[in-house]
Design an enzyme around this catalytic site. Structure first.
Site, short mmCIF file in Angstrom:
data_model
loop_
_atom_site.label_atom_id
_atom_site.label_comp_id
_atom_site.label_asym_id
_atom_site.label_seq_id
_atom_site.Cartn_x
_atom_site.Cartn_y
_atom_site.Cartn_z
N LYS A 11 0.84 -1.20 0.00
CA LYS A 11 0.00 0.00 0.00
C LYS A 11 0.87 1.25 0.00
O LYS A 11 2.00 1.21 0.50
CB LYS A 11 -0.85 0.02 1.28
CG LYS A 11 -2.00 -0.96 1.31
CD LYS A 11 -2.82 -0.79 2.56
CE LYS A 11 -3.96 -1.80 2.61
NZ LYS A 11 -4.96 -1.63 1.54
N ARG A 18 -10.56 -11.25 1.70
CA ARG A 18 -11.44 -12.26 1.11
C ARG A 18 -10.80 -13.65 1.17
O ARG A 18 -11.50 -14.66 1.26
CB ARG A 18 -11.79 -11.86 -0.33
CG ARG A 18 -10.59 -11.72 -1.24
CD ARG A 18 -10.89 -10.94 -2.51
NE ARG A 18 -10.98 -9.49 -2.27
CZ ARG A 18 -11.28 -8.60 -3.20
NH1 ARG A 18 -11.53 -8.98 -4.44
NH2 ARG A 18 -11.34 -7.31 -2.90
#
Ligand code: BES
Ligand code: MN
Ligand code: ZN
Length: 511
Positions: A286, A360
């Protein structure tokens, strides 16, 4: 920590409290030229009439929602200090107005250093229907306790810290009111527990520390708590959870909570939480800007932990099983790489396109675990899953989606009861196309379109087709809430804990 106490007394005579709270509603402006006027709806007296006259003339306090005025050394009805609390248009009064009123009082008490306040209930609750008085007192106490939360563990202790001693509700007393205040304490305690997990920095709340704190909470309440480490996960072939964890020096943990207080014959409801104690993105690193906020990437897991605390404290007679997947997502030398293919516990393979779409992955294995070992009647998962949900909805609501309209309708219904907003997003079949992989059964990320629904679609791939399921994307609602005065503007909100507790308490089998 000493929690504030709530007392109920039948008399309306002055108590030993140093201050009195008077609630003021508002007469809405009749036309554009005139301004709204504060309206006292409690029992009138000469003293109130005098005060009302002064307030009207001064025009500085209008009775607007959440408006607070403090009159120090103001001798009134046996008290030496008075708080004026605005509650707005009485026609618009609802439980959220009352909850925020409690929060407004809590904040100003701290600012003015007034430890204990007597509540003139006939004025504060004048906008509430008599049948709703217990619920309103609960809401007021909830707002009060939620607003009082602060995470101070890592700061130098204050020399004379201010302590909220509590509130005295004048002119009302019943077993139901005492119970309402106790419910508020249990619910706020659970929300504040979830918040405190989120506010701990990533170096303090590692997956191991997370599991220790959840186990401690469970032991204190007789909740069954089982913790799996890396070895046990390997045995279960949880390749997706292990794949995310492999770049980190911290051992991942799977925490299983069982609150089986319902009928033996009833299958449990499963609650699954994403617990990234820190999400750096992994090899798909990130950007640095606001990366520190990724310590909150375990708020889905914290929601589950908070709900279990509330289920036990409120003695809710249902069967509920919780699974928390806790890990870090780090770009270590052993970290998984874009292009890698991992095999899930269910046997389905996943091509890792973006290592930052890790939530996920761990949820897929956690959901498989609970489906395999507990055969739930329904499942809900909680996750700070996508930046896209923040773009779409902001912080003021939680994105929900799922495969069962009955379940979704229930969530929407209970969302109105606890005033925790949810907004449904679609799971159209068309989204599946973009998750197709050339090398594996599915890939973990597609193009930029409909990011939240695509994440939901990925999860749906791991949900048994006949199992009613709802996914809560709390990426926006879980921290730094500036929209509601009982949430910290900097810190975890604990969103969804009250809603889910209420949902479990009023559970009905989805059709
Ligand atoms: N934890 C993040 C989602 C997130 C981002 C929550 C910002 C709160 C604020 C999640 O693991 C993530 O990185 N998601 C990616 C998915 C993408 C790579 C498909 C995202 O949203 O960018
Ligand atoms: Mn991520
Ligand atoms: Zn994440």
């Amino acid at each position: 920590m000493n929690l504030p106490k709530f007392e109920f007394v039948t008399s309306i005579e002055a108590t030993k409290s140093p201050a009195l709270l008077l609630g003021w509603y508002q007469t809405p402006a009749q036309d554009k030229e005139s301004s709204p006027v504060p309206l006292y709806k409690g029992k009138r007296s000469k003293e109130i009439d005098d005060l009302a006259g002064k307030i009207k003339n001064a025009k500085s306090f209008l009775g607007k929602k959440n408006e607070i005025s403090f009159l120090r050394f103001f001798s009134f009805a046996g008290y030496s200090n008075v708080f004026l609390l605005g509650l707005g248009d009485p026609k618009k009064c609802n439980m959220e107005v009352i909850r925020q009123g409690g929060a407004a009082l809590c904040h100003v008490q701290k600012r003015e250093k007034i430890a204990k306040v007597a509540i003139q209930t006939d004025s504060v609750f004048a906008g509430v229907r008599p049948s709703e008085i217990n619920t309103a007192v609960q809401a007021f106490c909830e707002g009060y306790l939620l607003a009082g939360y602060e995470y101070k563990d890592l700061k130098k202790p204050e020399v004379n810290p201010f302590v909220h001693e509590g509130l005295v509700f004048l002119g009302m007393k019943s077993a139901a009111l005492i119970k309402a205040a106790e419910r508020a304490s249990a619910l706020a305690g659970a929300v504040n527990f979830a918040r405190s997990l989120g506010d701990r920095p990533g170096n303090v709340l590692t997956p191991t520390e997370f599991s220790r704190l959840v186990e401690k909470m469970s032991k204190e309440r007789g909740i069954k708590c089982t913790i799996l480490g890396r070895k046990e996960m390997e045995k279960e072939k949880m390749g997706l959870l292990l794949g995310v964890a492999q770049g980190s020096a911290e051992e991942p943990k799977l925490i299983i909570l069982e609150h089986m207080k319902g009928k033996k014959s009833e299958k449990p409801v499963a609650l699954v939480g994403k617990g990234l104690t820190f999400d750096s993105g992994g090899i798909s690193l990130k950007p640095a800007d606001r990366m520190e906020e990724m310590k909150y990437d375990m708020m889905g897991a914290a929601t589950v932990a908070g709900v279990f605390q509330a289920l036990a404290d409120l003695k809710i007679s249902r069967n509920v099983v919780g699974v928390i997947a806790a890990t870090e997502n780090m770009p270590g030398g052993r970290a998984q790489k874009p292009g890698d293919v991992q095999k899930s516990m269910s046997g389905k393979t996943v091509e890792i396109i973006n290592t930052d779409a890790e939530g996920r992955l761990i949820l897929a294995d956690a959901m498989e675990y609970v489906q395999k070992y507990f055969q739930p009647q329904a499942m809900a998962d909680f996750a700070t899953l996508t930046g896209a949900v923040v773009v779409a909805l902001g912080t003021v609501t939680t994105g929900i989606m799922g495969n069962s309209s009955a379940l979704i309708e229930d969530v929407k219904k209970f969302s109105k009861v606890t005033d925790e907003r949810v907004w449904e997003l679609p799971l159209y079949e068309e989204y599946e196309e973009d998750l197709k992989s050339a090398t594996a059964d599915i890939r973990n990320s597609g193009n930029r379109e409909a990011g939240s629904s695509k994440a939901g679609t990925f999860l749906k791939f791991f949900v048994n087709s006949n199992l009613p399921w709802v996914h809560f994307d709390i990426a926006g609602s879980a921290w730094h809430r500036k929209d509601i005065n009982y949430h910290p503007t900097k810190g975890a909100s604990g969103a969804m804990v009250r809603l889910v507790t209420h949902w479990m308490e009023n559970w009905r089998q989805p059709k």
